[in-house]
Scaffold this motif. Structure first.
Motif, PDB file in Angstrom:
ATOM      1  N   GLU A   1     -11.701   7.448  -1.867  1.00  0.00           N
ATOM      2  CA  GLU A   1     -11.249   8.787  -1.817  1.00  0.00           C
ATOM      3  C   GLU A   1     -12.132   9.631  -2.648  1.00  0.00           C
ATOM      4  O   GLU A   1     -12.413  10.908  -2.190  1.00  0.00           O
ATOM      5  CB  GLU A   1      -9.823   9.036  -2.385  1.00  0.00           C
ATOM      6  CG  GLU A   1      -8.754   8.262  -1.397  1.00  0.00           C
ATOM      7  CD  GLU A   1      -7.285   7.875  -2.148  1.00  0.00           C
ATOM      8  OE1 GLU A   1      -7.135   8.386  -3.226  1.00  0.00           O
ATOM      9  OE2 GLU A   1      -6.485   7.499  -1.380  1.00  0.00           O
TER      10      GLU A   1
ATOM     11  N   LEU B   1      -7.520  -0.262   3.544  1.00  0.00           N
ATOM     12  CA  LEU B   1      -8.260  -1.467   2.667  1.00  0.00           C
ATOM     13  C   LEU B   1      -7.445  -2.515   2.727  1.00  0.00           C
ATOM     14  O   LEU B   1      -7.997  -3.632   2.767  1.00  0.00           O
ATOM     15  CB  LEU B   1      -8.504  -0.855   0.963  1.00  0.00           C
ATOM     16  CG  LEU B   1      -9.454   0.271   1.020  1.00  0.00           C
ATOM     17  CD1 LEU B   1      -9.359   0.777  -0.730  1.00  0.00           C
ATOM     18  CD2 LEU B   1     -10.910  -0.065   1.352  1.00  0.00           C
TER      19      LEU B   1
ATOM     20  N   CYS C   1     -13.592   4.069   7.141  1.00  0.00           N
ATOM     21  CA  CYS C   1     -13.468   5.411   6.339  1.00  0.00           C
ATOM     22  C   CYS C   1     -14.670   6.346   6.461  1.00  0.00           C
ATOM     23  O   CYS C   1     -14.617   7.573   6.172  1.00  0.00           O
ATOM     24  CB  CYS C   1     -13.262   4.755   4.798  1.00  0.00           C
ATOM     25  SG  CYS C   1     -11.789   3.884   4.579  1.00  0.00           S
TER      26      CYS C   1
ATOM     27  N   SER D   1      -9.427   1.941  -3.758  1.00  0.00           N
ATOM     28  CA  SER D   1      -8.809   3.158  -2.873  1.00  0.00           C
ATOM     29  C   SER D   1      -9.527   4.225  -3.550  1.00  0.00           C
ATOM     30  O   SER D   1      -9.975   5.520  -2.959  1.00  0.00           O
ATOM     31  CB  SER D   1      -7.479   3.194  -2.914  1.00  0.00           C
ATOM     32  OG  SER D   1      -7.070   4.210  -2.284  1.00  0.00           O
TER      33      SER D   1
ATOM     34  N   VAL E   1      -1.556  -3.730  -3.373  1.00  0.00           N
ATOM     35  CA  VAL E   1      -2.585  -3.153  -4.223  1.00  0.00           C
ATOM     36  C   VAL E   1      -3.104  -3.518  -5.331  1.00  0.00           C
ATOM     37  O   VAL E   1      -4.475  -3.062  -5.864  1.00  0.00           O
ATOM     38  CB  VAL E   1      -1.906  -1.746  -4.191  1.00  0.00           C
ATOM     39  CG1 VAL E   1      -1.628  -0.912  -2.880  1.00  0.00           C
ATOM     40  CG2 VAL E   1      -0.966  -1.567  -5.169  1.00  0.00           C
TER      41      VAL E   1
ATOM     42  N   THR F   1      -5.422   5.343   2.535  1.00  0.00           N
ATOM     43  CA  THR F   1      -6.439   4.611   2.196  1.00  0.00           C
ATOM     44  C   THR F   1      -6.348   3.269   1.667  1.00  0.00           C
ATOM     45  O   THR F   1      -7.114   2.269   1.908  1.00  0.00           O
ATOM     46  CB  THR F   1      -7.324   5.405   1.272  1.00  0.00           C
ATOM     47  OG1 THR F   1      -7.348   6.634   1.745  1.00  0.00           O
ATOM     48  CG2 THR F   1      -8.430   4.784   0.512  1.00  0.00           C
ATOM     49  N   GLU F   2      -4.927   2.958   0.994  1.00  0.00           N
ATOM     50  CA  GLU F   2      -4.715   1.645   0.643  1.00  0.00           C
ATOM     51  C   GLU F   2      -4.245   1.035   1.738  1.00  0.00           C
ATOM     52  O   GLU F   2      -4.728  -0.304   1.786  1.00  0.00           O
ATOM     53  CB  GLU F   2      -3.573   1.621  -0.577  1.00  0.00           C
ATOM     54  CG  GLU F   2      -3.995   2.313  -1.919  1.00  0.00           C
ATOM     55  CD  GLU F   2      -2.990   2.567  -2.907  1.00  0.00           C
ATOM     56  OE1 GLU F   2      -3.335   2.475  -4.127  1.00  0.00           O
ATOM     57  OE2 GLU F   2      -1.581   2.410  -2.626  1.00  0.00           O
TER      58      GLU F   2
ATOM     59  N   PRO G   1       0.868  -1.205  -0.060  1.00  0.00           N
ATOM     60  CA  PRO G   1      -0.086  -0.028   0.128  1.00  0.00           C
ATOM     61  C   PRO G   1       0.913   1.046  -0.080  1.00  0.00           C
ATOM     62  O   PRO G   1       1.829   1.238   0.868  1.00  0.00           O
ATOM     63  CB  PRO G   1      -0.762  -0.017   1.454  1.00  0.00           C
ATOM     64  CG  PRO G   1      -0.788  -1.603   1.606  1.00  0.00           C
ATOM     65  CD  PRO G   1       0.424  -2.089   1.259  1.00  0.00           C
TER      66      PRO G   1
END
Length: 126
Positions: A103, A40, A80, A99, A55, A36-37, A32
């Protein structure tokens, strides 16, 4: 050499060994790169019960299915603060792709919050 059969001559699926998904990666591991990655990838690791998620790994190639996708969407919402649709998982099957969806949803929420705050301040100033 042979598949296990039921007394009726059909394949006994319950007698088959579980698939070994360890190391079943469609691409080379890429860690990642963004918060955010990272979030996740952590969620996918937990939901899919795999040691590591890159990823570019495909949710479904790692053992994901529709019921696990529902669980994952719920975990993403909790972590999130954005509401994903189940179809987002089917159209964005990697951490990198999902991601971007998360976002974008976060930016939309922030824009709505800013708009609401501006309207509230305008109302108070009148």
């Amino acid at each position: 050499a042979a598949l296990p059969l039921t007394p009726n001559g059909k394949v006994d699926r319950k007698a088959l060994p579980a698939p070994d998904r360890a190391g079943q990666r469609s691409t080379a591991y890429v860690p990642p790169r963004t918060p955010t990655e990272e979030t996740l990838a952590r969620i996918w690791t937990e939901v899919l019960n795999v040691p590591q998620v890159g990823v570019h790994d495909n949710f479904f190639d790692l053992g994901g299915h529709s019921l696990l996708a529902v669980t994952m969407v719920s975990r993403v919402r909790d972590a999130c603060g954005v509401k994903l649709n189940l179809k987002d998982v089917f159209f964005s099957m990697t951490v990198a792709e999902l991601s971007m969806v998360v976002e974008t949803a976060e930016k939309a929420l922030n824009a709505r919050d800013a708009e609401w705050m501006t309207e509230l301040l305008d109302t108070l100033e009148k």
